[in-house]
Design a protein around this motif. Sequence first.
Motif, PDB file in Angstrom:
ATOM      1  N   LYS A 468       3.940  31.993  60.182  1.00 56.05           N
ATOM      2  CA  LYS A 468       4.731  32.963  59.416  1.00 56.05           C
ATOM      3  C   LYS A 468       4.740  32.617  57.924  1.00 56.05           C
ATOM      4  N   HIS A 469       4.441  31.367  57.601  1.00 55.38           N
ATOM      5  CA  HIS A 469       4.474  30.926  56.200  1.00 55.38           C
ATOM      6  C   HIS A 469       3.263  30.038  55.892  1.00 55.38           C
ATOM      7  N   PRO A 470       2.039  30.601  55.861  1.00 50.98           N
ATOM      8  CA  PRO A 470       0.838  29.768  55.588  1.00 50.98           C
ATOM      9  C   PRO A 470       0.969  29.000  54.270  1.00 50.98           C
ATOM     10  N   VAL A 471       0.568  27.744  54.294  1.00 58.40           N
ATOM     11  CA  VAL A 471       0.622  26.915  53.080  1.00 58.40           C
ATOM     12  C   VAL A 471      -0.463  27.387  52.115  1.00 58.40           C
ATOM     13  N   ASP A 472      -0.117  27.531  50.859  1.00 60.47           N
ATOM     14  CA  ASP A 472      -1.105  27.922  49.845  1.00 60.47           C
ATOM     15  C   ASP A 472      -1.787  26.666  49.319  1.00 60.47           C
ATOM     16  N   LEU A 473      -3.037  26.459  49.745  1.00 58.98           N
ATOM     17  CA  LEU A 473      -3.769  25.243  49.368  1.00 58.98           C
ATOM     18  C   LEU A 473      -4.769  25.478  48.242  1.00 58.98           C
ATOM     19  N   GLY A 474      -4.843  26.704  47.720  1.00 55.84           N
ATOM     20  CA  GLY A 474      -5.728  26.978  46.588  1.00 55.84           C
ATOM     21  C   GLY A 474      -7.180  27.058  47.004  1.00 55.84           C
ATOM     22  N   THR A 475      -8.084  26.874  46.037  1.00 55.18           N
ATOM     23  CA  THR A 475      -9.535  26.980  46.298  1.00 55.18           C
ATOM     24  C   THR A 475     -10.258  25.742  45.811  1.00 55.18           C
ATOM     25  N   ARG A 476      -9.715  24.589  46.136  1.00 51.29           N
ATOM     26  CA  ARG A 476     -10.369  23.359  45.693  1.00 51.29           C
ATOM     27  C   ARG A 476     -11.458  22.938  46.672  1.00 51.29           C
ATOM     28  N   CYS A 477     -12.231  21.957  46.252  1.00 52.98           N
ATOM     29  CA  CYS A 477     -13.209  21.346  47.151  1.00 52.98           C
ATOM     30  C   CYS A 477     -12.472  20.861  48.394  1.00 52.98           C
ATOM     31  N   THR A 478     -13.106  20.971  49.537  1.00 58.04           N
ATOM     32  CA  THR A 478     -12.417  20.682  50.786  1.00 58.04           C
ATOM     33  C   THR A 478     -11.940  19.232  50.898  1.00 58.04           C
ATOM     34  N   VAL A 479     -12.671  18.302  50.306  1.00 55.27           N
ATOM     35  CA  VAL A 479     -12.205  16.908  50.388  1.00 55.27           C
ATOM     36  C   VAL A 479     -10.994  16.701  49.487  1.00 55.27           C
ATOM     37  N   PHE A 480     -11.005  17.340  48.304  1.00 63.62           N
ATOM     38  CA  PHE A 480      -9.819  17.273  47.461  1.00 63.62           C
ATOM     39  C   PHE A 480      -8.633  17.899  48.198  1.00 63.62           C
ATOM     40  N   ASN A 491       5.528  16.628  54.026  1.00 61.99           N
ATOM     41  CA  ASN A 491       6.719  17.405  53.687  1.00 61.99           C
ATOM     42  C   ASN A 491       7.226  18.244  54.851  1.00 61.99           C
ATOM     43  N   GLY A 492       6.611  18.063  56.007  1.00 62.61           N
ATOM     44  CA  GLY A 492       7.170  18.664  57.202  1.00 62.61           C
ATOM     45  C   GLY A 492       6.715  20.062  57.532  1.00 62.61           C
ATOM     46  N   MET A 493       5.646  20.572  56.894  1.00 60.04           N
ATOM     47  CA  MET A 493       5.143  21.906  57.245  1.00 60.04           C
ATOM     48  C   MET A 493       4.563  21.874  58.658  1.00 60.04           C
ATOM     49  N   THR A 494       4.682  23.005  59.370  1.00 62.88           N
ATOM     50  CA  THR A 494       4.201  23.047  60.747  1.00 62.88           C
ATOM     51  C   THR A 494       2.678  23.075  60.793  1.00 62.88           C
ATOM     52  N   VAL A 495       2.137  22.677  61.953  1.00 67.50           N
ATOM     53  CA  VAL A 495       0.693  22.713  62.143  1.00 67.50           C
ATOM     54  C   VAL A 495       0.185  24.154  62.035  1.00 67.50           C
ATOM     55  N   GLU A 496       0.985  25.121  62.504  1.00 66.83           N
ATOM     56  CA  GLU A 496       0.603  26.534  62.417  1.00 66.83           C
ATOM     57  C   GLU A 496       0.398  26.955  60.963  1.00 66.83           C
ATOM     58  N   ASP A 497       1.331  26.568  60.109  1.00 69.52           N
ATOM     59  CA  ASP A 497       1.249  26.953  58.695  1.00 69.52           C
ATOM     60  C   ASP A 497       0.067  26.275  58.003  1.00 69.52           C
ATOM     61  N   ILE A 498      -0.211  25.025  58.384  1.00 69.13           N
ATOM     62  CA  ILE A 498      -1.343  24.308  57.789  1.00 69.13           C
ATOM     63  C   ILE A 498      -2.659  24.935  58.244  1.00 69.13           C
ATOM     64  N   SER A 499      -2.757  25.277  59.531  1.00 70.69           N
ATOM     65  CA  SER A 499      -3.974  25.898  60.065  1.00 70.69           C
ATOM     66  C   SER A 499      -4.278  27.207  59.343  1.00 70.69           C
ATOM     67  N   ALA A 500      -3.279  28.074  59.207  1.00 74.08           N
ATOM     68  CA  ALA A 500      -3.487  29.357  58.530  1.00 74.08           C
ATOM     69  C   ALA A 500      -3.837  29.143  57.065  1.00 74.08           C
ATOM     70  N   GLY A 501      -3.185  28.179  56.409  1.00 74.96           N
ATOM     71  CA  GLY A 501      -3.465  27.897  54.995  1.00 74.96           C
ATOM     72  C   GLY A 501      -4.880  27.407  54.789  1.00 74.96           C
ATOM     73  N   LEU A 502      -5.352  26.546  55.708  1.00 74.85           N
ATOM     74  CA  LEU A 502      -6.727  26.050  55.620  1.00 74.85           C
ATOM     75  C   LEU A 502      -7.738  27.183  55.776  1.00 74.85           C
TER      76      LEU A 502
END
Length: 970
Positions: A468-480, A491-502
């Motif tokens: 419901k709240h994907p993390v905004d990870l920007g458009t950096r190089c994947t290793v960065f 910081n406690g974000m859920t795996v769901e939010d990290i997956s969608a953000g990625l």
Amino acid sequence: MKYKIGFDIGSTTIKAVVIDENNQICYKSYERHMAQVRQKALDKLYELKEYTKEPFQFAISGSGALGLCEQGNLPFVQEVFASSQAVHTFYPETDCAIELGGEDAKILFFKGSIEQRMNSTCAGGTGAFIDQMASLLDMTLEEMNEASLHYNRLYPIASRCGVFAKTDIQPLINQGVDHADLCASIFQAVVDQTITSLAQGRKIEGNILFLGGPLYFLEGLRNRFKETLKMSDDQITCPETAINFVALGTALCAKEEYTFEQLEEKLVNLVNSPVHLEESEPLFETEKDYEEFMTRHKSHDAKYAPLKGYDKKAYLGIDSGSTTTKLVLLSENQEILYQSYSSNKGNPLDVVLEELKTIYQTNPDIQIYGAYATGYGEELMRHAFHLDGGIVETMAHYTAAKAFNPDVDYILDIGGQDIKCFKIRDGHIDDIVLNEACSSGCGSFIETFAKSLGYDAQEFAQLGLKSKHPVDLGTRCTVFMNSGVKQAQKNGMTVEDISAGLCKSVVKNALYKVIRAKNKDDIGKNIVVQGGTFQNDSVLRSFEMELQREVIRPSIAHLMGAYGAALYAQDLCHEKSSILTYEQLCNFTHESKSIACQGCTNHCSLTINTFSDGSKLVAGNKCDKMIKTNKAKVELPDLYKEKTQMLKDVKNRYKHDKKIGMPLVLNNYDLLPFWSAFFDELGYEIVWSTPSTKQMYHEGQQSIPSDTACFPAKVVHGHIEQLINKVDTIFYPCMTYNVDEKQSDNHYNCPLVAYYPEVVQANIDLKGTKFIYPYLSFDDINSCANALVLHFKKAGINFKKKQVVKAVEKGKEAYLEFRETLVQKHKEAVQFARENNYPIIVLCGRPYHLDPLINHQMNQLLTQLGFVVVSEESVPRQEQQKVNVLNQWTYHARLYQAAKYVCENDDMNLVQLVSFGCGIDAITTDEVRDILRQKDKFYTQIKIDEIDNLGAARIRLRSLKEAIAQKEVR
């Protein structure tokens, strides 16, 4: 008895040490925190109750601890300071400490003043990098370490980041290189990264202390450091506390006193505190949105038929990709009889062998009438299993896409490490964009991260759909991006939010970093997406949301390369296939061994694959000198080869007793005829350094002050080291300006070319060799002569100004004559091509791209493909080209002239060589592309550095050849 506690919370592990007032260690631990930093710190405190008494002194260090300390008001010790304190206390004789952690790498120099060097946000050359490589090879770290101790040959592998290295390793796996050699080469890559990126020109010498998990656990890695740095056993110490060393130093530095109750309260508050990160809109607002999305994409399903009992003709396609192998077996009616999608697990041959056996076991009477391979491992598959042929990846994917949408005008394929984009015009491939060695925006990053969290890639992707709240990870190089994801975890974000953000970030990287789309209309209207990454519904949804456009994803998006190869086989094969029978597969064996080719000074690393029927495949070769495969009937004109011989003739032309050394690097590849004639007139013979080799590069590696310099600049150090052992005096002038060819608004050299002699003077121990590096300009002969006379006099060499002026004139004459000869040879090559109906490639770069170590014999690869090769500097001079950028560099002006020249000749196309790290080429590549596209010409760019595996380059050039052929038909 008073106690001190030190925590070291890194990117992947938490280390704890308890010491008493005599600095004796009472407790130490090292464990992974699985991104649960705050909870793990609290658990560790409970565990330590029995080892200490209240009150105790406490402090925390590490890359994962700073935010925790700030939020919880806990005492923080900078990790370099903690390491220094522990070194001074326990190992005061140390001159240099090398510490490698999960994502951190640092070197501490104690000799003289204390100096520390740390990696930036990139995790290349660290434990995380080694973990990624172990995953790629399907080996544990223990197995990697053991295998590396039995290596025979080292292969060059980039370690500046994990995705680059995968691009280097995967073709080696596909060639059948022994895992022991791969493991040792990976460790060597870490060593090279440490020396060039961290040491930055400062010599690692004296007594060395190895710290951190990778160096403590991996003997093979320590051995690579020891051999590379030429260290004895007495100089190297790897203490039992190596993995806890920062925690030990933190304990030594601890000053603030706590009771268990006080510290527990702080940590409990941290565990329960809320977190805030930038978020983006969810992938699906409602369950209904998701159902509609799935229904729409299910309409593009492939047709299937049972394999068992099928008694008509069948056609097989094998796609041996960067991380996976795909097989598709088609019926006469293009129904899928059998399909498979498997991870290579470090050995794609075994995967295909088992799949072929399964096909025969399911239907012993199957009649395969055509079998084609595509992908990185195409050649290996063809030879191993006696397939009927191979098809370049781009054509395989286009053939498959047409089967699902005959009007397709844009194909985007995102695989494990590859991004392929094809624009289609009038039914033919019109433009091809492939990602370079960087895999930013590819699927392997999601897979690697899923594994690190304990999920498989498919499960991880499904979780993203619920976010419901994907993390905004920007458009950096994947290793960065690793750091951003780790921070979100902390910081406690859920795996769901990290997956969608990625998934959103992978799409943005693909669109804006690889394809470099300016807007959605750049992409196309009838878009077919494919590749294993698009099997991820979260990636597909993110792509449609970013483009605000519906696309077609076939149900076999992950199998499209193999599907296209099978369709291609059906078109071309009308007799029974030569593929191995079931009995032959049961007796199939494969052995590989690595040797160094002795055919020339390049000493290519060859892998000789021997199969059970006695047939052999040699991989890793850049020419046909040592093997008789694909031998061209006619030796095609090659201006790179011609110029190399012309320079050799010039070097051999002048002989004198008095010698002076010059490095054959950078602009000296252009000015060699000038300086040779210049010094001949003055009675001197130039001792030129030999063409670059890997050994030469490694000899100068320790004095390279910056890892961001381009590879052609880095090799200069090895050339100087070679000359130091040959001559008493080296001449290498700084030249702000190049020769003015009246083709540009100004005539600068790029800063690295212009002033690299200053870098040499400041960073290389010349061991008493005189180094003459005056600032010169040929624009004013008078001031040029004055500078030369002055600087030679300082070195004890006396010339009269009159002599020098005459020598400059002689040099200019020789330079212009050489250039004119080159243009004449260009005209002869073009005439030959036209008389014999060969296509022509203008292979553009800089003069120093003539160096075989730098260009990796790209010119030979082109002639093997049937192209006549000419160079940008051989192009006949034209009127100054009007361009849309500031045109002030001589070498770049030649590029623009060459692009215009190609546009005026229907039988010519352009390939541009670009060195990684060349900032100015960010401008030239766009401008050359724009010039070519105005006249409907293909633009092909090959990025090159010290890594010489040409798998991706070969695919790109074969794709260009196929696209040119299709265009001619059109």
